[in-house]
Scaffold this motif. Sequence first.
Motif, PDB file in Angstrom:
ATOM      1  N   MET A 163      -1.189 -23.447 -38.168  1.00  0.00           N
ATOM      2  CA  MET A 163      -1.139 -24.244 -36.824  1.00  0.00           C
ATOM      3  C   MET A 163      -0.609 -25.295 -36.589  1.00  0.00           C
ATOM      4  O   MET A 163       0.234 -25.707 -35.531  1.00  0.00           O
ATOM      5  CB  MET A 163      -2.769 -24.423 -36.052  1.00  0.00           C
ATOM      6  N   ARG A 164      -0.637 -26.363 -37.528  1.00  0.00           N
ATOM      7  CA  ARG A 164      -0.030 -27.855 -37.339  1.00  0.00           C
ATOM      8  C   ARG A 164       1.379 -27.579 -37.439  1.00  0.00           C
ATOM      9  O   ARG A 164       2.291 -28.322 -36.655  1.00  0.00           O
ATOM     10  CB  ARG A 164      -0.486 -28.552 -38.480  1.00  0.00           C
ATOM     11  N   THR A 165       1.864 -26.592 -38.240  1.00  0.00           N
ATOM     12  CA  THR A 165       3.475 -26.277 -38.387  1.00  0.00           C
ATOM     13  C   THR A 165       4.057 -25.694 -37.199  1.00  0.00           C
ATOM     14  O   THR A 165       5.156 -26.435 -36.556  1.00  0.00           O
ATOM     15  CB  THR A 165       3.769 -25.361 -39.475  1.00  0.00           C
ATOM     16  N   ALA A 166       3.281 -25.025 -36.525  1.00  0.00           N
ATOM     17  CA  ALA A 166       3.575 -24.042 -35.306  1.00  0.00           C
ATOM     18  C   ALA A 166       3.740 -24.799 -34.118  1.00  0.00           C
ATOM     19  O   ALA A 166       4.739 -24.777 -33.250  1.00  0.00           O
ATOM     20  CB  ALA A 166       2.866 -22.827 -35.025  1.00  0.00           C
ATOM     21  N   TYR A 167       2.693 -25.889 -33.970  1.00  0.00           N
ATOM     22  CA  TYR A 167       2.690 -26.636 -32.938  1.00  0.00           C
ATOM     23  C   TYR A 167       2.874 -28.250 -33.019  1.00  0.00           C
ATOM     24  O   TYR A 167       2.660 -28.806 -32.176  1.00  0.00           O
ATOM     25  CB  TYR A 167       1.293 -26.284 -32.230  1.00  0.00           C
ATOM     26  N   ARG A 168       3.306 -28.432 -34.167  1.00  0.00           N
ATOM     27  CA  ARG A 168       3.543 -29.918 -34.472  1.00  0.00           C
ATOM     28  C   ARG A 168       2.560 -30.783 -34.172  1.00  0.00           C
ATOM     29  O   ARG A 168       2.567 -31.867 -33.451  1.00  0.00           O
ATOM     30  CB  ARG A 168       4.849 -30.351 -33.770  1.00  0.00           C
ATOM     31  N   LEU A 169       1.289 -30.407 -34.614  1.00  0.00           N
ATOM     32  CA  LEU A 169      -0.099 -30.973 -34.362  1.00  0.00           C
ATOM     33  C   LEU A 169       0.054 -32.198 -35.035  1.00  0.00           C
ATOM     34  O   LEU A 169       0.354 -32.273 -36.390  1.00  0.00           O
ATOM     35  CB  LEU A 169      -1.158 -30.376 -34.142  1.00  0.00           C
TER      36      LEU A 169
END
Length: 208
Positions: free
Chosen positions: A202-208
């Motif tokens: 999730m962090r990689t996909a949405y740059r969270l």
Amino acid sequence: MSATQRLNEELVRKARNQMRTATDPLERLRLTCLARGASGIKGLARQFRIIDDDGNKRLDRKEFHKGCRDFGAVLTDKEIDYIFDHMDADNSGCVNFDEFLVALRPPMSRTRVELIEQAFNKLDKNKDGDITVEDLKGVYCCKFHPKYQNGEWTEDQVFREFLKTFEAPETTDGVVTKEEFLNYYAGVSASIDNDAYFGLMMRTAYRL
């Protein structure tokens, strides 16, 4: 094969395997949805909305049976009644299908839910509770999409294709609600056992 395709295939495989031993009717209906991929719960929601003629988001027993049957759930009438009675906690004779869809989602840790909500809030640029093509401009990068790179698709076409990810086939309207986003990622979550890996994805996909 993309990571999303691999996760979807893994989800379908796991759901089909688990259906062989599942005995609880609600769990079997959940697995029926997941066996259709991460947008399976959205597909069931579509069936319910089709038969909800007055739009009150409540179904009586007959409508609930029809929705399950039209979706193709392999459940007996007794099992569908069991699910209905379980969800009709106040004995009103109706089921709120938004509450039902929440109950149908595979269980997720609070950490996973928070990550999904963070991703949604980042994409929902104007904070109106929906994600549209306009929201994605300046937020979602399409320059690495192969069809954008070769000139086959415009930026808007890439965005519309991205939004389709969260909607059931043949029901796309270009608007993704928070519930649709959560339902989709609840399906993805069911294919990933490791919290750390889900968080990294999730962090990689949405740059969270």
